[in-house]
Design a protein around this motif. Structure first.
Motif, PDB file in Angstrom:
ATOM      1  N   PHE A 246      18.243  -9.688 -12.622  1.00 27.82           N
ATOM      2  CA  PHE A 246      19.509 -10.401 -12.088  1.00 27.82           C
ATOM      3  C   PHE A 246      19.268 -11.661 -11.311  1.00 27.82           C
ATOM      4  O   PHE A 246      20.086 -12.599 -11.554  1.00 27.82           O
ATOM      5  N   TYR A 247      18.032 -11.585 -10.655  1.00 25.58           N
ATOM      6  CA  TYR A 247      17.923 -12.772  -9.959  1.00 25.58           C
ATOM      7  C   TYR A 247      17.631 -14.161 -10.767  1.00 25.58           C
ATOM      8  O   TYR A 247      18.144 -15.250 -10.669  1.00 25.58           O
ATOM      9  N   LEU A 248      16.781 -13.810 -11.739  1.00 30.26           N
ATOM     10  CA  LEU A 248      16.375 -15.118 -12.598  1.00 30.26           C
ATOM     11  C   LEU A 248      17.530 -15.438 -13.577  1.00 30.26           C
ATOM     12  O   LEU A 248      17.569 -16.619 -13.646  1.00 30.26           O
ATOM     13  N   LEU A 249      18.324 -14.654 -14.094  1.00 27.51           N
ATOM     14  CA  LEU A 249      19.324 -14.951 -15.328  1.00 27.51           C
ATOM     15  C   LEU A 249      20.733 -15.173 -14.565  1.00 27.51           C
ATOM     16  O   LEU A 249      21.356 -16.020 -15.135  1.00 27.51           O
ATOM     17  N   VAL A 250      20.927 -14.719 -13.397  1.00 28.97           N
ATOM     18  CA  VAL A 250      22.261 -15.165 -12.872  1.00 28.97           C
ATOM     19  C   VAL A 250      22.239 -15.895 -11.531  1.00 28.97           C
ATOM     20  O   VAL A 250      22.524 -17.141 -11.503  1.00 28.97           O
ATOM     21  N   MET A 251      21.278 -15.567 -10.267  1.00 27.35           N
ATOM     22  CA  MET A 251      21.316 -16.194  -9.166  1.00 27.35           C
ATOM     23  C   MET A 251      20.541 -17.244  -9.393  1.00 27.35           C
ATOM     24  O   MET A 251      20.943 -18.450  -9.086  1.00 27.35           O
ATOM     25  N   ASP A 252      19.317 -17.562  -9.848  1.00 28.51           N
ATOM     26  CA  ASP A 252      18.595 -18.705  -9.944  1.00 28.51           C
ATOM     27  C   ASP A 252      19.134 -19.729 -11.018  1.00 28.51           C
ATOM     28  O   ASP A 252      19.031 -20.737 -10.735  1.00 28.51           O
ATOM     29  N   ALA A 253      19.799 -18.977 -12.002  1.00 29.29           N
ATOM     30  CA  ALA A 253      20.133 -19.886 -12.956  1.00 29.29           C
ATOM     31  C   ALA A 253      21.328 -20.620 -12.556  1.00 29.29           C
ATOM     32  O   ALA A 253      21.774 -21.798 -13.142  1.00 29.29           O
ATOM     33  N   ASN A 254      21.952 -20.116 -11.422  1.00 27.81           N
ATOM     34  CA  ASN A 254      23.264 -20.763 -10.902  1.00 27.81           C
ATOM     35  C   ASN A 254      22.794 -21.543  -9.551  1.00 27.81           C
ATOM     36  O   ASN A 254      23.835 -21.989  -8.875  1.00 27.81           O
ATOM     37  N   GLY A 255      21.823 -21.853  -9.420  1.00 27.25           N
ATOM     38  CA  GLY A 255      21.415 -22.568  -8.337  1.00 27.25           C
ATOM     39  C   GLY A 255      21.174 -21.752  -6.994  1.00 27.25           C
ATOM     40  O   GLY A 255      21.105 -22.398  -6.052  1.00 27.25           O
ATOM     41  N   LEU A 256      21.388 -20.404  -6.875  1.00 25.66           N
ATOM     42  CA  LEU A 256      21.176 -19.674  -5.826  1.00 25.66           C
ATOM     43  C   LEU A 256      19.817 -19.296  -5.500  1.00 25.66           C
ATOM     44  O   LEU A 256      19.565 -18.098  -5.943  1.00 25.66           O
ATOM     45  N   HIS A 257      19.206 -19.964  -5.008  1.00 22.57           N
ATOM     46  CA  HIS A 257      17.686 -19.586  -4.797  1.00 22.57           C
ATOM     47  C   HIS A 257      17.380 -19.166  -3.397  1.00 22.57           C
ATOM     48  O   HIS A 257      16.512 -19.662  -2.592  1.00 22.57           O
ATOM     49  N   LEU A 258      17.692 -17.935  -3.420  1.00 21.06           N
ATOM     50  CA  LEU A 258      17.428 -16.989  -2.138  1.00 21.06           C
ATOM     51  C   LEU A 258      15.906 -16.963  -1.905  1.00 21.06           C
ATOM     52  O   LEU A 258      15.575 -16.867  -0.656  1.00 21.06           O
ATOM     53  N   TYR A 259      15.408 -16.570  -2.838  1.00 22.90           N
ATOM     54  CA  TYR A 259      13.989 -16.158  -3.037  1.00 22.90           C
ATOM     55  C   TYR A 259      13.207 -17.148  -3.653  1.00 22.90           C
ATOM     56  O   TYR A 259      12.741 -16.911  -4.904  1.00 22.90           O
ATOM     57  N   ILE A 260      12.756 -18.297  -3.118  1.00 25.62           N
ATOM     58  CA  ILE A 260      12.033 -19.413  -3.826  1.00 25.62           C
ATOM     59  C   ILE A 260      10.746 -19.343  -4.266  1.00 25.62           C
ATOM     60  O   ILE A 260      10.390 -19.595  -5.430  1.00 25.62           O
ATOM     61  N   ILE A 261      10.180 -18.063  -3.888  1.00 25.44           N
ATOM     62  CA  ILE A 261       8.745 -17.549  -4.323  1.00 25.44           C
ATOM     63  C   ILE A 261       8.914 -16.929  -5.467  1.00 25.44           C
ATOM     64  O   ILE A 261       7.934 -16.619  -6.306  1.00 25.44           O
ATOM     65  N   LEU A 262      10.185 -16.452  -5.941  1.00 29.65           N
ATOM     66  CA  LEU A 262      10.574 -15.825  -7.194  1.00 29.65           C
ATOM     67  C   LEU A 262      10.720 -16.913  -8.369  1.00 29.65           C
ATOM     68  O   LEU A 262      10.957 -16.415  -9.418  1.00 29.65           O
ATOM     69  N   SER A 263      10.717 -18.169  -8.066  1.00 28.92           N
ATOM     70  CA  SER A 263      11.096 -18.908  -8.994  1.00 28.92           C
ATOM     71  C   SER A 263      10.013 -18.632 -10.700  1.00 28.92           C
ATOM     72  O   SER A 263       8.863 -18.508 -10.258  1.00 28.92           O
ATOM     73  N   PRO A 264      10.692 -18.892 -11.632  1.00 30.87           N
ATOM     74  CA  PRO A 264       9.770 -18.552 -12.703  1.00 30.87           C
ATOM     75  C   PRO A 264       9.034 -19.776 -13.304  1.00 30.87           C
ATOM     76  O   PRO A 264       8.511 -19.910 -14.585  1.00 30.87           O
ATOM     77  N   ARG A 265       9.415 -20.855 -12.567  1.00 32.54           N
ATOM     78  CA  ARG A 265       9.080 -22.300 -13.234  1.00 32.54           C
ATOM     79  C   ARG A 265       7.383 -22.473 -12.892  1.00 32.54           C
ATOM     80  O   ARG A 265       6.788 -23.065 -13.862  1.00 32.54           O
ATOM     81  N   PRO A 266       6.810 -22.280 -11.660  1.00 31.70           N
ATOM     82  CA  PRO A 266       5.328 -22.557 -11.747  1.00 31.70           C
ATOM     83  C   PRO A 266       4.566 -21.590 -12.332  1.00 31.70           C
ATOM     84  O   PRO A 266       4.892 -20.413 -12.492  1.00 31.70           O
ATOM     85  N   TRP A 267       3.383 -21.885 -12.787  1.00 31.27           N
ATOM     86  CA  TRP A 267       2.390 -20.957 -13.157  1.00 31.27           C
ATOM     87  C   TRP A 267       2.166 -19.816 -12.359  1.00 31.27           C
ATOM     88  O   TRP A 267       1.767 -18.783 -12.864  1.00 31.27           O
ATOM     89  N   TRP A 268       1.935 -20.117 -10.831  1.00 33.97           N
ATOM     90  CA  TRP A 268       1.548 -19.301 -10.058  1.00 33.97           C
ATOM     91  C   TRP A 268       2.841 -18.143  -9.873  1.00 33.97           C
ATOM     92  O   TRP A 268       2.466 -17.172  -8.890  1.00 33.97           O
ATOM     93  N   CYS A 269       3.870 -18.283 -10.489  1.00 30.23           N
ATOM     94  CA  CYS A 269       4.806 -17.231 -10.133  1.00 30.23           C
ATOM     95  C   CYS A 269       4.369 -15.789 -10.390  1.00 30.23           C
ATOM     96  O   CYS A 269       4.713 -14.727  -9.832  1.00 30.23           O
ATOM     97  N   ILE A 270       3.460 -15.622 -11.318  1.00 27.07           N
ATOM     98  CA  ILE A 270       3.066 -14.452 -11.789  1.00 27.07           C
ATOM     99  C   ILE A 270       2.163 -13.773 -10.698  1.00 27.07           C
ATOM    100  O   ILE A 270       2.114 -12.582 -10.537  1.00 27.07           O
ATOM    101  N   VAL A 271       1.612 -14.614  -9.632  1.00 32.04           N
ATOM    102  CA  VAL A 271       0.697 -14.181  -8.281  1.00 32.04           C
ATOM    103  C   VAL A 271       1.866 -13.309  -7.693  1.00 32.04           C
ATOM    104  O   VAL A 271       1.651 -12.426  -7.048  1.00 32.04           O
ATOM    105  N   SER A 272       3.236 -14.037  -7.536  1.00 35.52           N
ATOM    106  CA  SER A 272       4.258 -13.504  -6.737  1.00 35.52           C
ATOM    107  C   SER A 272       4.680 -12.048  -7.455  1.00 35.52           C
ATOM    108  O   SER A 272       4.840 -10.968  -6.458  1.00 35.52           O
ATOM    109  N   TYR A 273       4.967 -12.147  -8.428  1.00 36.08           N
ATOM    110  CA  TYR A 273       5.324 -11.129  -9.142  1.00 36.08           C
ATOM    111  C   TYR A 273       4.482  -9.965  -9.103  1.00 36.08           C
ATOM    112  O   TYR A 273       4.720  -8.763  -8.634  1.00 36.08           O
ATOM    113  N   CYS A 274       3.306 -10.075  -9.578  1.00 37.75           N
ATOM    114  CA  CYS A 274       2.122  -8.951  -9.659  1.00 37.75           C
ATOM    115  C   CYS A 274       1.867  -8.674  -7.937  1.00 37.75           C
ATOM    116  O   CYS A 274       1.439  -7.226  -7.612  1.00 37.75           O
TER     117      CYS A 274
END
Length: 289
Positions: A246-274
């Motif tokens: 929901f965050y990635l497909l709705v909120m992030d996609a519409n510019g609502l970056h409440l949790y910038i550490i969940l951004s799917p764009r940097p390679w290190w996002c997998i560190v945040s998710y894991c």
């Protein structure tokens, strides 16, 4: 701006925006609105006293652009794990009955807690609208309220399904907010807004959803015990997965970056998710012992 219009495209720009400005925005092609518009256009104006920084102050590479391969790999693996392990979770359904029934006193205390938290939710909706309830924080608080209500009403199975998810989400909410997001937002806020941001952290809304939520979740967890099983972790993982999508497909996609550490764009996002998933696993181990 009405809360129900939060994701309405028409609310993402000033009403008096000219056709020329709109055309220029389309030519840019990044498709990203000014994030502060979600909280009211006046927050983006010069001289605004808003304590919350516009999301556009965060680095552009975290807000705009294609997703990294690491994000895609993690999401596919996460969905695969949830689907393939569903049968293991199903086998644990009978273990929900292992919890001793809550005493009358415990049920009444949970009832009082449910009334209190419902009042906080009503206060929040009245003063800010529904938009906070797109956040992980408010959803966590809502599920905690439901668990308190289920215990009060004697709905043991429903309460047990939420046993681990609510304490895990409350722990993640409090720790991630105070140790990660709070310092990031404080650093990103304009100097003249930092004092207001600090005051905002002691508002009724944030004190309850970022601080008081954790002791209430812990009190509920330990008020009557049950050994945790894989089903508990699986339910928490499903809730986390649904919110992440929901965050990635709705909120992030519409510019609502409440949790910038969940951004799917940097390679290190997998560190945040894991990291968050591993925190869930460690919490399951801690509360299950």
């Amino acid at each position: 701006m009405k809360s129900e219009d939060i994701l309405n495209k028409d609310t993402l720009r000033p009403r008096n925006t000219s056709a020329e400005v709109l055309a220029k925005e389309e030519e840019k092609g990044d498709g990203k609105p000014q994030s502060g518009n979600f909280f009211g256009l006046e927050w983006d104006k010069p001289g605004s006293s808003s304590p919350w920084p516009t999301f556009d102050q965060f680095p552009e590479h975290l807000r705009v652009g294609p997703w990294s391969y690491s994000a895609c790999i993690f999401l596919v693996a996460f969905v695969g794990f949830v689907v393939l392990s569903a049968s293991w979770a199903y086998d644990d359904l009978s273990k929900l009955r292992d919890a001793a029934p809550a005493s009358f006193q415990i049920r009444m205390l949970h009832g009082a807690g449910a009334v209190y938290m419902t009042a906080i939710i009503a206060y929040t909706v009245k003063n800010t609208g529904l938009w906070p309830f797109v956040s992980y924080t408010a959803i966590s608080y809502g599920l905690l309220t439901l668990r308190f209500g289920f215990i009060c009403l004697g709905l043991q199975a429903a309460a047990e399904i939420l046993r681990f998810p609510v304490v895990a989400m409350a722990t993640v909410t409090s720790t991630v907010w105070w140790l990660v997001l709070f310092p990031i937002i404080l650093a990103a806020a304009a100097a003249e807004h930092r004092r207001a941001f600090l005051r905002m952290n002691f508002s009724v809304f944030l004190l309850n959803m970022h601080l008081f939520n954790l002791p209430m979740a812990l009190a509920s967890q330990w008020s009557y015990s049950r050994a945790l099983c894989f089903l508990d972790f699986w339910v928490a993982a499903v809730v986390a997965m649904l919110y992440l999508f929901f965050y990635l497909l709705v909120m992030d996609a519409n510019g609502l970056h409440l949790y910038i550490i969940l951004s799917p764009r940097p390679w290190w996002c997998i560190v945040s998710y894991c990291g968050i998933l591993l925190l869930y696993a460690q919490l399951h181990r801690f509360f299950g012992s």
